[in-house]
Motif scaffolding. Structure first.
Motif, PDB file in Angstrom:
ATOM      1  N   ALA A 542       0.885  -1.082  -0.011  1.00 15.93           N
ATOM      2  CA  ALA A 542      -0.016  -0.023   0.009  1.00 15.93           C
ATOM      3  C   ALA A 542       0.960   1.301   0.029  1.00 15.93           C
ATOM      4  CB  ALA A 542      -0.868   0.056   1.113  1.00 15.93           C
ATOM      5  N   GLY A 543       0.398   2.248  -0.694  1.00 10.69           N
ATOM      6  CA  GLY A 543       1.288   3.475  -0.802  1.00 10.69           C
ATOM      7  C   GLY A 543       2.359   3.438  -1.728  1.00 10.69           C
ATOM      8  N   ILE A 544       2.307   2.601  -2.726  1.00  9.91           N
ATOM      9  CA  ILE A 544       3.355   2.468  -3.679  1.00  9.91           C
ATOM     10  C   ILE A 544       3.923   3.842  -4.328  1.00  9.91           C
ATOM     11  CG2 ILE A 544       2.021   1.924  -5.880  1.00  9.91           C
ATOM     12  CD1 ILE A 544       4.769  -0.092  -4.844  1.00  9.91           C
ATOM     13  N   GLU A 545       2.880   4.592  -4.389  1.00  7.19           N
ATOM     14  CA  GLU A 545       3.235   6.088  -5.040  1.00  7.19           C
ATOM     15  C   GLU A 545       4.319   6.918  -4.226  1.00  7.19           C
ATOM     16  OE1 GLU A 545       0.144   7.062  -1.977  1.00  7.19           O
ATOM     17  OE2 GLU A 545       0.485   5.503  -3.516  1.00  7.19           O
ATOM     18  N   ARG A 546       4.300   6.591  -3.028  1.00 10.33           N
ATOM     19  CA  ARG A 546       5.233   7.039  -1.948  1.00 10.33           C
ATOM     20  C   ARG A 546       6.676   6.535  -2.394  1.00 10.33           C
ATOM     21  NH1 ARG A 546       2.687  11.426   0.166  1.00 10.33           N
ATOM     22  NH2 ARG A 546       0.798  10.948   0.959  1.00 10.33           N
ATOM     23  N   ILE A 547       6.964   5.810  -3.043  1.00  7.69           N
ATOM     24  CA  ILE A 547       8.201   5.282  -3.497  1.00  7.69           C
ATOM     25  C   ILE A 547       8.769   6.181  -4.716  1.00  7.69           C
ATOM     26  CG2 ILE A 547       9.942   3.217  -3.880  1.00  7.69           C
ATOM     27  CD1 ILE A 547       7.622   1.651  -2.726  1.00  7.69           C
ATOM     28  N   TRP A 548       9.731   6.920  -4.472  1.00  7.67           N
ATOM     29  CA  TRP A 548       9.867   7.933  -5.347  1.00  7.67           C
ATOM     30  C   TRP A 548      10.845   7.193  -6.547  1.00  7.67           C
ATOM     31  CZ3 TRP A 548       6.734  10.778  -4.370  1.00  7.67           C
ATOM     32  CH2 TRP A 548       6.430  11.494  -3.092  1.00  7.67           C
ATOM     33  N   LEU A 568       0.795 -10.587  -5.734  1.00  9.88           N
ATOM     34  CA  LEU A 568       1.266  -9.404  -5.431  1.00  9.88           C
ATOM     35  C   LEU A 568       0.153  -8.436  -5.746  1.00  9.88           C
ATOM     36  CD1 LEU A 568       3.613  -7.555  -4.575  1.00  9.88           C
ATOM     37  CD2 LEU A 568       4.550  -7.643  -7.133  1.00  9.88           C
ATOM     38  N   SER A 569       0.150  -7.556  -4.830  1.00 19.72           N
ATOM     39  CA  SER A 569      -0.774  -6.383  -5.181  1.00 19.72           C
ATOM     40  C   SER A 569      -0.345  -5.004  -4.839  1.00 19.72           C
ATOM     41  CB  SER A 569      -2.452  -6.458  -4.461  1.00 19.72           C
ATOM     42  OG  SER A 569      -3.195  -7.617  -4.796  1.00 19.72           O
ATOM     43  N   LEU A 570      -0.653  -4.178  -5.972  1.00 16.45           N
ATOM     44  CA  LEU A 570       0.051  -2.787  -5.694  1.00 16.45           C
ATOM     45  C   LEU A 570      -1.085  -1.653  -5.352  1.00 16.45           C
ATOM     46  CD1 LEU A 570       2.877  -3.131  -8.351  1.00 16.45           C
ATOM     47  CD2 LEU A 570       2.968  -3.845  -5.800  1.00 16.45           C
ATOM     48  N   LEU A 571      -1.169  -1.076  -4.347  1.00 16.38           N
ATOM     49  CA  LEU A 571      -2.068  -0.042  -4.401  1.00 16.38           C
ATOM     50  C   LEU A 571      -1.541   1.457  -4.330  1.00 16.38           C
ATOM     51  CD1 LEU A 571      -3.986  -1.711  -1.477  1.00 16.38           C
ATOM     52  CD2 LEU A 571      -4.165  -2.184  -3.690  1.00 16.38           C
ATOM     53  N   TYR A 572      -2.121   2.225  -4.979  1.00 17.65           N
ATOM     54  CA  TYR A 572      -1.698   3.674  -5.108  1.00 17.65           C
ATOM     55  C   TYR A 572      -2.785   4.667  -5.188  1.00 17.65           C
ATOM     56  CZ  TYR A 572      -2.740   3.674 -10.017  1.00 17.65           C
ATOM     57  OH  TYR A 572      -3.448   3.684 -11.306  1.00 17.65           O
ATOM     58  N   ARG A 573      -2.505   5.926  -4.864  1.00 17.38           N
ATOM     59  CA  ARG A 573      -3.425   6.764  -5.020  1.00 17.38           C
ATOM     60  C   ARG A 573      -2.785   7.834  -5.910  1.00 17.38           C
ATOM     61  NH1 ARG A 573      -6.453   7.781  -0.508  1.00 17.38           N
ATOM     62  NH2 ARG A 573      -6.028   6.503   1.605  1.00 17.38           N
ATOM     63  N   ARG A 574      -3.790   8.571  -6.588  1.00 16.71           N
ATOM     64  CA  ARG A 574      -3.599   9.445  -7.825  1.00 16.71           C
ATOM     65  C   ARG A 574      -3.057  11.041  -7.250  1.00 16.71           C
ATOM     66  NH1 ARG A 574      -5.210   9.110 -13.055  1.00 16.71           N
ATOM     67  NH2 ARG A 574      -6.673   7.558 -12.711  1.00 16.71           N
ATOM     68  N   ILE A 575      -1.692  10.738  -6.924  1.00 17.82           N
ATOM     69  CA  ILE A 575      -0.949  12.125  -6.521  1.00 17.82           C
ATOM     70  C   ILE A 575       0.403  12.003  -6.963  1.00 17.82           C
ATOM     71  CG2 ILE A 575      -2.064  12.089  -4.415  1.00 17.82           C
ATOM     72  CD1 ILE A 575       0.603  11.095  -3.043  1.00 17.82           C
ATOM     73  N   TRP A 576       1.017  13.177  -7.200  1.00 19.61           N
ATOM     74  CA  TRP A 576       2.375  13.455  -7.761  1.00 19.61           C
ATOM     75  C   TRP A 576       3.293  13.785  -6.563  1.00 19.61           C
ATOM     76  CZ3 TRP A 576       2.683  12.766 -13.170  1.00 19.61           C
ATOM     77  CH2 TRP A 576       1.470  12.720 -13.720  1.00 19.61           C
ATOM     78  N   PRO A 577       4.392  13.486  -7.043  1.00 16.65           N
ATOM     79  CA  PRO A 577       5.406  13.688  -6.104  1.00 16.65           C
ATOM     80  C   PRO A 577       5.521  15.279  -5.743  1.00 16.65           C
ATOM     81  CG  PRO A 577       6.457  12.192  -7.653  1.00 16.65           C
ATOM     82  CD  PRO A 577       5.093  12.771  -8.186  1.00 16.65           C
ATOM     83  N   GLU A 578       5.465  15.505  -4.507  1.00 13.46           N
ATOM     84  CA  GLU A 578       5.399  17.285  -4.090  1.00 13.46           C
ATOM     85  C   GLU A 578       6.549  17.989  -4.819  1.00 13.46           C
ATOM     86  OE1 GLU A 578       5.033  17.108   0.059  1.00 13.46           O
ATOM     87  OE2 GLU A 578       3.337  15.898  -0.010  1.00 13.46           O
ATOM     88  N   ASN A 579       7.728  17.354  -4.810  1.00 12.15           N
ATOM     89  CA  ASN A 579       9.042  18.011  -5.029  1.00 12.15           C
ATOM     90  C   ASN A 579       9.146  18.265  -6.593  1.00 12.15           C
ATOM     91  OD1 ASN A 579       9.231  15.288  -5.548  1.00 12.15           O
ATOM     92  ND2 ASN A 579      11.677  15.404  -5.025  1.00 12.15           N
ATOM     93  N   ASN A 580       8.533  17.445  -7.196  1.00 12.19           N
ATOM     94  CA  ASN A 580       8.530  17.659  -8.788  1.00 12.19           C
ATOM     95  C   ASN A 580       7.435  17.074  -9.596  1.00 12.19           C
ATOM     96  OD1 ASN A 580       9.303  17.930 -11.503  1.00 12.19           O
ATOM     97  ND2 ASN A 580      11.158  16.743 -11.392  1.00 12.19           N
ATOM     98  N   PRO A 581       6.216  17.861  -9.598  1.00 12.76           N
ATOM     99  CA  PRO A 581       5.065  17.460 -10.374  1.00 12.76           C
ATOM    100  C   PRO A 581       5.036  16.908 -11.808  1.00 12.76           C
ATOM    101  CG  PRO A 581       4.952  19.741  -9.932  1.00 12.76           C
ATOM    102  CD  PRO A 581       6.248  19.263  -9.391  1.00 12.76           C
ATOM    103  N   GLN A 582       6.200  17.444 -12.278  1.00 12.75           N
ATOM    104  CA  GLN A 582       6.069  16.881 -13.689  1.00 12.75           C
ATOM    105  C   GLN A 582       6.877  15.617 -13.951  1.00 12.75           C
ATOM    106  OE1 GLN A 582       4.722  19.026 -16.101  1.00 12.75           O
ATOM    107  NE2 GLN A 582       4.285  20.338 -14.296  1.00 12.75           N
TER     108      GLN A 582
END
Length: 607
Positions: A542-548, A568-582
């Motif tokens: 959970a929180g796979i988007e938090r792994i930069w 294997l299951s990967l859960l993520y939220r639709r957010i962008w890294p705060e330091n570089n949204p591009q």
């Protein structure tokens, strides 16, 4: 057939493992997840002690954590190795303290406290905050300076053999120098200073190096990639200046403790040495089905060339699922666990939920938040770390194992519970009794005392406070822990906290022994970092988007994903890294790389 000969036959069936086992002299083994590295290492040590190393010489085996050390020690002794003083398995800290600093501190007038005492965390924090204020005039603010102590420690470990006066960051140098002076004035040191003193002794004194060789003909290192620059310097000093041989095993792709100063380049540099050739790679994964391994290979491309021996199966899959308002995480976790446990028959304790963080800065993510969600969904779970006390302390872990033995370990009918190695319990007890950091000679009276105490308590699911009272009385723990407190004060402090929690007016007053021994079956809940060394049939990250999207994040994903055998299951939220949204999110790149796999799919989990 003995276990030694059983494992010998298994090694012969795998050319790479057999080559590692047979190679004479210095050896580096690159071993991926599930490749059988612990078996190879334990067998190598057993073979050396059986056929090559005569007493009084032995082997020193260094690994990353005390938990890993106990597991490796258990495996070595299960192969018929006889206990003897110069066969030791422990952490780098315990090796440096027990076999370098304590024997030579007075001779070379290191100026360390006498007796040598490791500072409790509270004292360490207090002295560092005081030093920082004196040097910079700044008070420590937990809300603003979460990473200060981590960055300071990491900076130190990467320059552990460089004098403070030559550090590039002189503010760090001045703060840490004053910090150690303040600790010394209060009669304490810390484990980083122990390693620093040991490296100094080994580098500058021939007598120290030859003394170590007289005790240890071989130095074995497990999880080499996790032990960083200090170990690299200690190892090279020993093997360059003595006849001591090295057997090192690790995996650069599993170097995930960068916050502690580790770096995969130290294993790469060791592997490039001429005296280590040829380097042996264990390329087969015996744990995970091919679906899992293929996904990991895509993530690590071009570094990973491991192959699964279990092949493809229709019982294995990889799922990617976005969570949010439409599919809240509680709903998704409930559906996944139902699918794995009810429909596919996976026991709850063979399902793990992993998260990048124990708890985020703002408290919005992390293991405890997921625990609260599972509570709301009425899903049973087991935390690797209890919120009220630290289960990872060696003393607490040992007591948990004693509790498990009292409940089920003594019986021939263990009903699927984990094995309780009574010899391992005895060895740990002797170390605690002797107030040592590494193994000691067998003491028959100590073993009889522990045996009698546990036998009298077998099969009794007592209230935890009553069990503690019996253990206190039977083992005379008040006297024993008063001495043990000199080496591991935080362990003793955590035990005393637990005793207070289990008291009649404590928060765990209703706990019985089965609660403490973790006999209740549930989904395993831990962090990606803490999951290293574990294995499960199904893993949910959970929180796979938090792994930069950098090498550290890639390696962290790799470690977590390879805990899984078949799901294997990967859960993520639709957010962008705060330091570089591009910057494209790692989950997007992962999906792109794995899009050709028909078993790697988005799973809607719609209501």
């Amino acid at each position: 057939m003995s276990k030694y000969h059983e494992w010998l036959k298994l090694l012969q069936e795998n050319k790479s493992q057999w080559d590692a086992f047979q190679k004479p002299g210095n050896t580096v083994v690159i071993a991926g997840p599930g490749s059988g590295k612990t078996r190879v290492l334990a067998m190598k040590i057993a073979q050396l002690l059986r056929d090559e190393i005569a007493p009084p010489q032995g082997v020193a085996c260094v690994t990353y954590t005390r938990m890993m050390a106990r597991e490796l020690e258990r495996r070595i002794f299960s192969l018929g190795v006889r206990e003897r003083p110069n066969v030791v398995v422990g952490t780098l800290h315990s090796f440096c303290l027990g076999h370098v600093v304590q024997p030579f501190a007075k001779l070379y007038q290191l100026g360390l406290p006498d007796p040598i005492r490791i500072a409790p965390q509270s004292v360490w924090d207090e002295c560092l905050d005081q030093a920082r204020f004196t040097i910079t005039g700044e008070n420590f603010d937990p809300s603003q300076d979460q990473n200060y102590k981590t960055n300071l420690t990491k900076y130190h470990l990467q320059r552990i053999d460089v004098p403070f006066s030559k550090w590039e960051n002189q503010i760090f140098a001045n703060v840490l120098e004053l910090h150690y002076e303040t600790l010394n004035q209060r009669g304490f040191i810390d484990f980083d200073l122990v390693v620093k003193a040991a490296l100094n002794l080994i580098s500058n004194h021939e007598l120290v190096r030859q003394s170590l060789h007289a005790k240890f003909a071989w130095l074995a290192v497990d999880e080499y990639q996790d032990l960083g620059y200090p170990l690299f310097r200690i190892v090279t000093q020993i093997i360059d200046n003595t006849p001591t041989k090295l057997f090192a095993i690790g995996d650069p792709d599993q170097s995930i403790f960068d916050f502690a100063g580790t770096d995969p380049r130290y294993l790469h540099e060791l592997a490039q040495r001429e005296d280590m050739q040829p380097v042996i790679e264990l390329e087969h994964n015996y744990r995970s089905f091919e679906q899992i391994v293929n996904v990991c290979k895509k993530v690590l491309t071009p570094y990973c060339n491991y192959e699964s021996v279990r092949g493809l199966t229709n019982q294995s899959s990889c799922i990617v699922c976005e969570i949010g308002n439409v599919r809240p995480i509680g709903y998704v976790l409930s559906r996944l666990i139902e699918m794995y446990h009810v429909k596919r028959g996976i026991p709850l304790h063979k399902i793990a939920i992993l998260h990048p963080w124990r708890l985020s800065r703002d408290g919005s993510e992390g293991i405890q938040i997921i625990a609260n969600i599972l509570d709301a969904e009425k899903i049973k779970y087991v935390l690797d770390k209890h919120p009220l006390f630290d289960r990872s302390k060696a003393l607490i872990t040992w007591l948990e194992a004693l509790a498990l033995w009292c409940l089920v370990g003594w019986s021939s009918n263990k009903q699927g519970h984990q094995e309780c190695d009574f010899d391992d319990l005895q060895r740990q007890w002797e170390v605690i009794r002797a107030n040592q950091v590494l193994g000691v000679e067998q003491n028959t009276e100590d073993r009889i005392l522990l045996t009698r105490t546990l036998w009298d308590l077998r099969g009794q699911n007592l209230l935890l406070r009553d069990w503690f009272s019996e253990i206190h009385r039977g083992l005379q723990l008040n006297i024993v822990l008063a001495n043990y407190n000199n080496i591991f004060p935080d362990d003793v402090s955590e035990f005393n906290k637990l005793v207070d929690l289990a008291a009649e007016d404590g928060e765990l007053s209703n706990w019985r022994l089965e609660d403490f021994a973790n006999l209740s079956s549930g989904v395993q809940l831990t962090t990606l970092h803490s999951s290293k060394g574990m294995e499960f049939e199904a893993v949910i990250i959970a929180g796979i988007e938090r792994i930069w999207n950098d090498e550290n994040g890639t390696r962290l994903f790799y470690v977590g994903a390879t805990r899984a055998e078949r799901e294997l299951s990967l859960l993520y939220r639709r957010i962008w890294p705060e330091n570089n949204p591009q910057t494209p999110r790692p989950i997007q790149q992962l999906v792109q790389r794995c899009s050709t796999f028909d078993y790697f799919r988005h799973y809607p989990l719609e209501r």
